[in-house]
Design an enzyme around this catalytic site. Sequence first.
Site, PDB file in Angstrom:
ATOM      1  N   THR A 147      -2.062   2.618  -8.097  1.00 20.98           N
ATOM      2  CA  THR A 147      -3.161   3.375  -8.732  1.00 20.98           C
ATOM      3  C   THR A 147      -2.632   4.323  -9.797  1.00 20.98           C
ATOM      4  O   THR A 147      -3.211   4.449 -10.886  1.00 20.98           O
ATOM      5  CB  THR A 147      -3.938   4.153  -7.659  1.00 20.98           C
ATOM      6  OG1 THR A 147      -4.454   3.231  -6.693  1.00 20.98           O
ATOM      7  CG2 THR A 147      -5.087   4.927  -8.266  1.00 20.98           C
ATOM      8  N   GLU A 186      -0.352  -5.674   3.449  1.00 23.69           N
ATOM      9  CA  GLU A 186      -0.368  -4.757   4.589  1.00 23.69           C
ATOM     10  C   GLU A 186       0.086  -5.493   5.844  1.00 23.69           C
ATOM     11  O   GLU A 186      -0.321  -6.643   6.087  1.00 23.69           O
ATOM     12  CB  GLU A 186      -1.781  -4.183   4.806  1.00 23.69           C
ATOM     13  CG  GLU A 186      -2.240  -3.270   3.684  1.00 23.69           C
ATOM     14  CD  GLU A 186      -3.591  -2.647   3.938  1.00 23.69           C
ATOM     15  OE1 GLU A 186      -3.981  -1.771   3.150  1.00 23.69           O
ATOM     16  OE2 GLU A 186      -4.256  -3.049   4.924  1.00 23.69           O
ATOM     17  N   ASN A 224      -0.652   5.166   3.443  1.00 32.34           N
ATOM     18  CA  ASN A 224      -1.006   5.767   2.165  1.00 32.34           C
ATOM     19  C   ASN A 224      -2.238   6.638   2.357  1.00 32.34           C
ATOM     20  O   ASN A 224      -3.235   6.214   2.929  1.00 32.34           O
ATOM     21  CB  ASN A 224      -1.304   4.657   1.133  1.00 32.34           C
ATOM     22  CG  ASN A 224      -1.519   5.212  -0.264  1.00 32.34           C
ATOM     23  OD1 ASN A 224      -1.386   6.411  -0.491  1.00 32.34           O
ATOM     24  ND2 ASN A 224      -1.843   4.340  -1.199  1.00 32.34           N
ATOM     25  N   SER A 253      -5.265   5.186  -0.482  1.00 32.13           N
ATOM     26  CA  SER A 253      -5.140   3.741  -0.639  1.00 32.13           C
ATOM     27  C   SER A 253      -6.431   3.162  -1.207  1.00 32.13           C
ATOM     28  O   SER A 253      -7.528   3.493  -0.750  1.00 32.13           O
ATOM     29  CB  SER A 253      -4.828   3.098   0.710  1.00 32.13           C
ATOM     30  OG  SER A 253      -4.768   1.694   0.572  1.00 32.13           O
ATOM     31  N   SER A 254      -6.294   2.288  -2.210  1.00 27.93           N
ATOM     32  CA  SER A 254      -7.463   1.620  -2.795  1.00 27.93           C
ATOM     33  C   SER A 254      -7.971   0.582  -1.816  1.00 27.93           C
ATOM     34  O   SER A 254      -7.250  -0.351  -1.461  1.00 27.93           O
ATOM     35  CB  SER A 254      -7.091   0.962  -4.136  1.00 27.93           C
ATOM     36  OG  SER A 254      -6.690   1.925  -5.065  1.00 27.93           O
ATOM     37  N   SER A 308       0.847  -1.191   0.000  1.00 21.97           N
ATOM     38  CA  SER A 308       0.000   0.000   0.000  1.00 21.97           C
ATOM     39  C   SER A 308       0.883   1.242   0.000  1.00 21.97           C
ATOM     40  O   SER A 308       1.746   1.402   0.854  1.00 21.97           O
ATOM     41  CB  SER A 308      -0.891  -0.019   1.253  1.00 21.97           C
ATOM     42  OG  SER A 308      -1.685   1.143   1.293  1.00 21.97           O
ATOM     43  N   GLY A 309       0.656   2.144  -0.958  1.00 22.16           N
ATOM     44  CA  GLY A 309       1.448   3.353  -1.092  1.00 22.16           C
ATOM     45  C   GLY A 309       2.611   3.225  -2.044  1.00 22.16           C
ATOM     46  O   GLY A 309       3.417   4.151  -2.156  1.00 22.16           O
ATOM     47  N   GLY A 367      -2.605  -3.608  -1.857  1.00 16.07           N
ATOM     48  CA  GLY A 367      -1.333  -4.295  -1.663  1.00 16.07           C
ATOM     49  C   GLY A 367      -1.218  -4.958  -0.302  1.00 16.07           C
ATOM     50  O   GLY A 367      -2.097  -4.854   0.559  1.00 16.07           O
TER      51      GLY A 367
END
Length: 1380
Positions: free
Chosen positions: A108, A384, A159, A162-163, A103-104, A382
């Site tokens: 995206t 985590e 993030n 984050s999605s 994540s981050g 992603g």
Amino acid sequence: MHQSSIDGVEDMSTLAELHEAAIMHNLHQRYQKDNIYTNIGSILAAVNPYKQIGLLYDLSAVELYSQHHLGELPPHIFAIANECYRCLWKRHDSQCVLISGESGAGKTESTKLLLQFLSVMSQNSAGTPPTEKSTRVEQAIVQSSPIMEGFGNAKTVYNNNSSRFGKFIQLHFSQSGNIQGGCIVDCILLTNRVVRQNPGERNYHIFYALLAGASKSQKETYFLEDSPELFYYLSQTGCVKDRSLDDKRHFDDVMEALKVMEFTEEEIRDMFKLLSGVLQLGNVEFMTAGGAQITTKQVVTNVSELLGLDCFQLSEVLTQRSMILRGEEICSPLTVEQAIGSRDSVAMALYSQCFSWIIMRINQKIKGKDNFKSIGILDIFGFENFEVNRFEQFNINYANEKLQEYFNKHIFSLEQLEYNREGIHWEAIDWMDNAECLDLIEKKLGMLALINEESRFPKGTDFTLLEKLHGRHSTNPYYVKPRLADHQFGIKHYAGEVLYDVRGILEKNRDTFRDDILNMLKDSRLDFIYDLFEQVSSRNNEETLKMGTARKKPTVSSQFRDSLHSLMATLSVSNPFFVRCIKPNMDKNPNKFDPDVVLNQLRYSGMLETVKIRRAGFPVRRTFKDFFSRYKIILKEKEKAAVASNGDEKKKSTDLLTLHDRTKKEWQFGKTKVFLKESLEQKLEKQRDEVRSKAGLIIRAYLLRYIARKNFKKALESIVKIQKNYRAHLYRRRFQHKRAAALVLQKHRRGQVSRGVCRKLREEKRKREEEEKKKKEEEEKKTEGDHEKKNEKEGEEGAAEPPPAAEEETRQMEEILRLEREIERLQKKREDGVSMLRESSRQELRLRRDAEILREKKKASRVATEFLELLDTGGPEVIPGDPKQPASRPAAATEEEVDEGFHAEEECIPLPEFPPPAEGPVDQEILATLPPPPPAFAEGTVAPSAPNVPPGAPPPPPPPLPGETKKEDGKPEEAKTVKEVDGKKEGEDVDRTSRLTAAESLPDTEEPIYSVPGDGESDYDQDDLEDGQSSTAATDTEHARKSTCTNASQESYNRSSDSYADSDDEHDGFVDTDEEVSNGKVNILNGNGPPYFHSYLYMKAGLMIPWRRRWCVLKDDTFMWFRSKQESLKSGWLYKKGGGLSTLSRRNWKMRWFVLRDSKLMYFENDSEEKLKGTIDIHSAKEIVDNHEKENALNIVTDERTYQVFAESPEDASGWFTVLSRVHIATPEQLLEMSHEQANPKNAVGTLDVGLIDSVCASDNPDRPNSFVIITANRVIHCNSDLPEEMHHWISLLQKPKGDSKSDGQEFLVRGWLHKEMKAGAKSSALKLKKRWFVLTNNSLDYYKSSERNASKMGTLVLNSLCSVVQPEEKKFKETGEYD
């Protein structure tokens, strides 16, 4: 360290030293130079720079990478996108790009860049049809990103954007290379975040954006006046605002994207109501009082109003559970914890369904053809690993384990299996397999199964779950049992060991969305909420206890697992490309490279093993046949001949590869395929493109030559054609010039010859006249001598008495002079009376005054003729106007007689007595625009103008009436000569005037008040036509049909007739078979057609009644007045269905006021007709359809759309369908007739038969000028017009029918419609009833075919010949329903 490791390389598979330090150093060195991309064969490693790098993603970079193969330019995500785009045609299968990372790490943003490149490639694709190029599906996908980020992204610890959902975007390409459609599939949304967030995190962006960007009025509407800190769902973690996030700007971006994606204002408003309702639900609080009780009643009221729910029903659903047990509904109270779970389940269900609806609307916008290959892009959350990891992190890491398995399968497992199967010599590489870790999670009796099982136990808790996990999996090498913590368990993922907190897992996994909650939401008054849950099926349709077990309901983890398996099945049918995103530090700072963080990501992603297998392996493989057919074009002619001599394709492929790599390090042969390294394939592809480019240039040159030659031939042909036509034009002009000159010569020559003949004839005539003159003089001298002798004798006998002939001659001359003065007076009044009347009124007055002048001229002509006969014949004394004198003059008009029981023949046109014209100044311009006299005047029936008669000259004789042509033979020669001279003058006058009628002389833009419809039906019955007519009778009938006024619409009579006339139309041709009717011809007229006039008048019918403005119409001798002008063919209320792409299935029908004027159907908001909503052209519509699918409905189909309307009753719907169908096929003349029909007596406020009017006179009311009074036997009606001319015109029209009380010269007593018995046919004896127009006079009872003036008389019953008139028997009528 090797030099390649020191300097750095673009493709890490070319590193001389393969170990973690070398890979780490290479990535760090490139990162310091802002080279964030590095290749590992066809796999791309991207390090997030946390800053903008100029000129890295502009259009020049897109154009540069679109023109080169992978490996020719520095590594870039555009190079991966270009290779993926080319593989659609190179490998003939669909492609996909998997973007993975923590994540981050930038997943995206990488997805956005891939979409940007593919969008530009689609727009620049060659050979794309204009229709496909204009769809721009790719633009819609790019513009939908702000919406999906707002509803699917949130701030996490690592993030800020984050999605929190996984999306797989598919782009469908056409054969020509452009994007023709797309869809977003398998969206996995983590709905738990709506109600719970981890410390330091926020809810989804859209909630904060709505609170920051909504206007004051919107906040009042949505009950959002409070700050974000006062909403429980937003403030439970303490993180409400973030400096790096601009919520107001995000709201503006989302609103702009919603409008671009064509979301309606109503849909946007309903979405915001749903979001506000979710926020208000979080503030619902409970207390324990015999079960859970709601303490915040006002919040429940707000939620009910926002979501369109019943407040009492919502309170019951949140605090009670209802279930059906063996057919009976049982309600049980909930605890506070269960009530909170019900509240959260409603919020999660609302948000989840709203997100699914948004994805569905976006898919509708980007939907297109799917007839070729596609490219898929996977962007998913992603890996985590936080300080406290809960159920949400468990699901995310499970999804990343599945993606890592997919990566390992394609990079390691399948590749090594392929090498072993084909017998390729290479060194096996050890890699970390995560299959056992996935078995621990998802296999039977795995962790997911234990969590779902414990969630269904009523007494299951988080600690009982932890005991079961420890007892079942403590011996598994991938399971971690902590020594100290009593509320945690761990899993050794591919990315490292992660400890999960067991507290809250069962609560989040249970699906507390019960059936009673679903039924409540389906009963919402808000259409948007109803549509969201309309298709949602009940999760437990019949919750009954059977065999002691309850039916299993799906849990959150099981639904997540099913969605993940569906996604992996979609990916398995595509050729994958991998993008590994790497996070350089945990603080999201630019230019900071943390070796520990990067090394951890390199290890768990298997980067070292990936580099090794890409370096040692052969990732490109093709069959022998496919390889040789693709690359044989790069061989030269000699090489091609040498290779072609070998028949085996494997041998041919060997020879081709040997020419490019004799060391055989970059290729090997398997049993059925050729294995190549990516570097060798790139060389072969580059040479192949060069050969194809040269061949394409040659083909293009030949095509251009062919096109140029074709255009040259076409131009040459066109030039020859132009020359031919110009020569023909030139020769034609010369010929026409010569012909014109020849005609001039012929004209002059003929004139010269004619003048010579004329001079000769004049000379002969002069000589003949001189001889006749001499003879007359001699005869006169002789006659004078005889008269002198005779006069001398008579003078002696009666010298005192004057001769009677001299007195009569003097009196006749005085009468002629008096009539001439009267004619001059009338002509002067006609010129003075035409001033300010409107065009149609002036024409009517001129026609009537011409008829008055004509009558005086005829009278003068008749008197002059009598005087000439007296002089020529020396007959007895004739006193004009003496009723006792014998009617023996051949030129005088004989009186008409009606024989009893016989038809009248050869009747003349009756001319009514006209009132004197109004006096006024002469307007020459108006006189110039007046229409000419009717054709009947010019054709001999009446004379258009009187010639100037000198005082001493004899007056001309009157023109013959119809039927008197045979009597002219008996006239003296002098009378004929005078008549010929008068006829010549009449012809000259007619030639100088136009023969247009009153209606034709108006401008095209004006609608004439007086219109003459065509003679639609004959005045004779069918038997008369079959008997034949003489030419004289036909001529008389043709003269008789000429009319100076307007015939009313024939449709008005046809529609007023009853069923007798309608059912017997086929027998209309038969003559009535009565004893009183003979077989003679029916050739009679009821006079001129009735006038038609309309205007607005102020009317008053009593002393106490106020003046009212009415639209008055004179039609068919009936004076009618209406409340308003009847200018619309039809009007009324109809329900109309709205258009657009709205998905709302109800309340689309709106009541509108429809008005049909001419061929335009207009609909208004109400019957005041002030706000026009739209117009439909019925004449240009395709068809009018009677819609049988909906009651009382009909469809109006046009080129643009289909209008759907329905009426409240079947009669109204049938009436609308009939009128619209008639207008749809009607001609302009028929439309005019239909508009005249609107003056229908049944729609009038009042009617008055003009035959019942005793007198009409002007009024001297000083308060209301231009007033006149209509007096009948029963009442007095006061009328007031706007203009004096209009008043005089109404008086003249309403007085005119007074003269029409005469039928055939006799005053009628009664007239009306009666049914008369007649024979059904000429040879049939059967009788039938026929509707006829009867007129009763003092002497006879006449009956006609219709009430029109030009209708034919069907017969006459002479009253003196009747034996008796018997009243019918009432008794028989009551018994049989018919009179005897």
